[in-house]
Write a protein that holds these residues in place. Sequence first.
Motif, short mmCIF file in Angstrom:
data_model
loop_
_atom_site.label_atom_id
_atom_site.label_comp_id
_atom_site.label_asym_id
_atom_site.label_seq_id
_atom_site.Cartn_x
_atom_site.Cartn_y
_atom_site.Cartn_z
N ASP A 186 -32.07 -14.65 0.61
CA ASP A 186 -32.39 -14.50 -1.36
C ASP A 186 -32.72 -16.04 -0.86
OD1 ASP A 186 -31.05 -12.73 -2.54
OD2 ASP A 186 -29.48 -14.32 -3.42
N ALA A 187 -32.55 -16.84 -0.52
CA ALA A 187 -32.75 -18.53 0.23
C ALA A 187 -35.09 -18.32 0.93
CB ALA A 187 -32.62 -19.24 -0.02
N ARG A 188 -34.37 -17.20 1.48
CA ARG A 188 -36.05 -17.02 2.48
C ARG A 188 -36.81 -16.30 1.97
NH1 ARG A 188 -38.44 -14.47 6.91
NH2 ARG A 188 -37.95 -14.66 8.92
N VAL A 189 -36.45 -15.36 0.71
CA VAL A 189 -37.52 -14.67 0.16
C VAL A 189 -38.03 -15.38 -0.72
CG1 VAL A 189 -38.01 -13.26 -1.40
CG2 VAL A 189 -35.85 -12.66 0.46
N ARG A 190 -37.53 -16.50 -1.40
CA ARG A 190 -38.60 -17.03 -2.33
C ARG A 190 -39.62 -17.98 -1.31
NH1 ARG A 190 -35.03 -16.26 -5.49
NH2 ARG A 190 -33.34 -17.25 -4.55
N MET A 191 -38.99 -18.71 -0.23
CA MET A 191 -39.20 -19.84 1.05
C MET A 191 -40.46 -18.97 1.69
SD MET A 191 -37.17 -21.20 4.29
CE MET A 191 -35.82 -21.07 3.01
N ASN A 192 -40.75 -17.74 2.23
CA ASN A 192 -41.64 -17.11 2.92
C ASN A 192 -43.06 -16.67 2.21
OD1 ASN A 192 -42.01 -16.50 5.17
ND2 ASN A 192 -41.78 -14.13 4.92
N GLU A 193 -43.90 -18.27 1.55
CA GLU A 193 -44.80 -17.89 1.61
C GLU A 193 -45.99 -19.43 2.03
OE1 GLU A 193 -45.19 -18.09 -3.10
OE2 GLU A 193 -44.63 -16.54 -2.85
N SER A 194 -46.34 -18.91 2.04
CA SER A 194 -47.25 -20.04 3.24
C SER A 194 -48.79 -20.83 2.26
CB SER A 194 -48.78 -19.62 4.32
OG SER A 194 -49.11 -20.79 4.95
N PRO A 195 -47.79 -22.69 3.18
CA PRO A 195 -48.91 -23.36 1.99
C PRO A 195 -50.11 -23.99 3.01
CG PRO A 195 -46.73 -24.95 3.49
CD PRO A 195 -46.61 -22.85 3.51
N LEU A 196 -50.43 -23.09 3.68
CA LEU A 196 -51.16 -23.97 4.87
C LEU A 196 -52.80 -23.21 4.42
CD1 LEU A 196 -52.08 -24.90 7.47
CD2 LEU A 196 -52.34 -23.07 8.43
N GLY A 197 -53.46 -24.85 4.06
CA GLY A 197 -55.40 -24.19 2.88
C GLY A 197 -54.58 -25.10 2.04
N ALA A 198 -53.83 -25.70 1.65
CA ALA A 198 -54.03 -26.41 -0.16
C ALA A 198 -54.66 -27.68 0.57
CB ALA A 198 -51.78 -26.36 -0.21
N ALA A 199 -54.43 -28.17 1.80
CA ALA A 199 -55.26 -28.88 2.42
C ALA A 199 -54.29 -30.39 1.14
CB ALA A 199 -56.07 -29.06 1.87
N ALA A 200 -55.25 -30.99 1.16
CA ALA A 200 -54.54 -32.66 0.27
C ALA A 200 -53.39 -32.11 -0.56
CB ALA A 200 -55.03 -32.99 0.46
N LEU A 201 -54.32 -31.67 -1.48
CA LEU A 201 -53.17 -31.10 -2.44
C LEU A 201 -54.39 -30.10 -3.80
CD1 LEU A 201 -53.02 -34.06 -5.31
CD2 LEU A 201 -55.56 -34.03 -3.41
N ALA A 202 -55.82 -30.12 -3.74
CA ALA A 202 -56.72 -29.50 -4.10
C ALA A 202 -57.34 -28.09 -3.44
CB ALA A 202 -57.94 -30.05 -4.94
N GLY A 203 -56.79 -27.81 -2.48
CA GLY A 203 -58.06 -26.83 -1.94
C GLY A 203 -58.81 -26.98 -1.55
N SER A 204 -59.79 -26.68 -0.63
CA SER A 204 -60.48 -26.76 0.71
C SER A 204 -61.99 -26.21 -0.13
CB SER A 204 -60.08 -26.50 2.39
OG SER A 204 -60.98 -26.05 2.65
N PRO A 205 -63.09 -26.56 -0.18
CA PRO A 205 -64.10 -26.28 -0.01
C PRO A 205 -64.56 -25.38 1.03
CG PRO A 205 -64.54 -28.20 0.82
CD PRO A 205 -63.29 -27.98 0.69
N PHE A 206 -63.53 -24.91 1.96
CA PHE A 206 -64.89 -24.32 2.98
C PHE A 206 -64.01 -22.88 3.21
CE2 PHE A 206 -64.73 -28.51 5.05
CZ PHE A 206 -65.63 -28.43 5.65
N PRO A 207 -64.50 -21.78 3.28
CA PRO A 207 -64.76 -20.78 2.91
C PRO A 207 -62.77 -20.08 4.34
CG PRO A 207 -65.65 -20.77 4.65
CD PRO A 207 -65.55 -21.96 4.20
N ILE A 208 -61.73 -20.89 3.81
CA ILE A 208 -60.47 -20.51 4.78
C ILE A 208 -59.98 -19.47 3.95
CG2 ILE A 208 -60.56 -22.96 5.32
CD1 ILE A 208 -58.43 -22.76 2.95
N ASP A 209 -59.53 -18.37 5.33
CA ASP A 209 -58.67 -17.14 5.36
C ASP A 209 -56.67 -17.75 4.87
OD1 ASP A 209 -56.97 -14.42 4.37
OD2 ASP A 209 -58.92 -13.77 6.26
N ARG A 210 -56.81 -17.99 4.18
CA ARG A 210 -55.48 -18.04 3.91
C ARG A 210 -54.24 -17.19 3.84
NH1 ARG A 210 -53.04 -21.28 -0.88
NH2 ARG A 210 -51.46 -21.50 0.43
#
Length: 459
Positions: A186-210
């Motif tokens: 169960d924990a794994r299901v909730r955990m399994n989202e990628s934070p990469l691309g959140a950058a410092a905290l506000a997101g990124s102005p680059f056209p990244i593909d999260r």
Amino acid sequence: RGQAMWGGRFSDRPDELMQAINVSIGFDRRLATQDLEGSRAHAAMLRKAGVISSEDAAAILQGLETIGQEMAAGTFPFREEFEDIHMNVEARLRELIGPAAGRLHTARSRNDQVALDFRMWVREACDRTTAQLKALQGALVAKAEAHVETLTPGFTHLQPAQPVTFAHHLMAYVEMFGRDASRFADARVRMNESPLGAAALAGSPFPIDRQMTAEALGFDRPTANSLDSVADRDFALEALAAATICAIHLSRLAEEIVIWMTPQFGFVRLSDAFTTGSSIMPQKKNPDAAELVRAKAGRLLGSFTQLAVVMKGLPLAYSKDMQEDKVPTFEAFDALELSLRAMTGMVADLEPDRERMAAAAGAGYSTATDLADWLVRELGLPFREAHHVTGAAVKRAEQLGCDLPGLPLADLQALEPRITAGIYDVLAPGASVASRKSYGGTAPDQVRSQINRWKDILA
Ligand code: ARG
């Protein structure tokens, strides 16, 4: 260029104490594999999005490859002056490929980087633990299969209550460890989202593909809120909570092994493989492994508590406090994984003494409930009255110094004249166990179906 990555803004080197309190490479080097994997996915995405050139991307990937080899060979230079695993990798990458290394950190911060690495580490730890739980359940089921008919006392208050089978007792733990595994799932299901691309905290102005990096790293989707992505550690807390509950189950089984091993109980023997001797008392054979498994539950709860207290009251988003998430989590899973493996070994190793357990199963007037049930069934007594008559029978047996099956019929009839010799059929512990055929009960056929159900699940 100054010493640190942020040399532009700084002219002086950090105080030695600053470095001493700040440095995390001593423990976060355990995130090396995840860090490289995250960086590879990030670099590939930056190239596809056109944020970095194909040449730079190729150089970065080549450099990361070399670093991976250095780590595998044990030659990678982990350096305290680069503080943590992320900056150690980047610094080494610069040494290997030059200025192109500086493009890897485009549209990324250490805040989302560490959130990613740590999440992947915890995810893997949950998967390893789940596999070890399965192995332990397999050992318990195998031992249970050999003891479907082995009688043992069932206790409440650690006082003889009703006879059960040893298999039934072991299968109780199989259920507990099954729920532990499902908590990790169960924990794994909730955990399994990628934070990469959140950058410092506000997101990124680059056209990244999260979406792309999330997929490449085995996540179901990217996290939905960039602040949450870098600020949350509840995935680790949840895993630690599941780990702590599991450790508590292990600790209870360990405690039972310790009790069963005492000469006073003498229910099981452990071989030399899972016991130790004493440096002074030559007769000793101590269940140290079980005792240590019992104690590890304290460590696990300590780890959960530690991280919970670090996180409580932290304002959004990242604070350096969160660097303190790793040590308790690493320690907790190290302790849990070792405990699971040691317990699996002990379960396979333990040798029940059928005779002693059977004798104990019948001791302590453990079939008194069966006597009362007989009075209800055969004579139509209300249960409360049957309970009273049975209590008096126990008292009489105590006076005569016999057990219930040894109580003369005349003494029973003195308490209730309608009692017949048929009552002796239910007073033996084997008969008591065989009669408990209700779903989930201790009757051998019921326990056999529990065992078969678990064999299917574990196969
Ligand atoms: N070593 C840090 C940690 O484990 C990485 C993140 C640092 N981020 C920052 N803004 N100082 O949390």
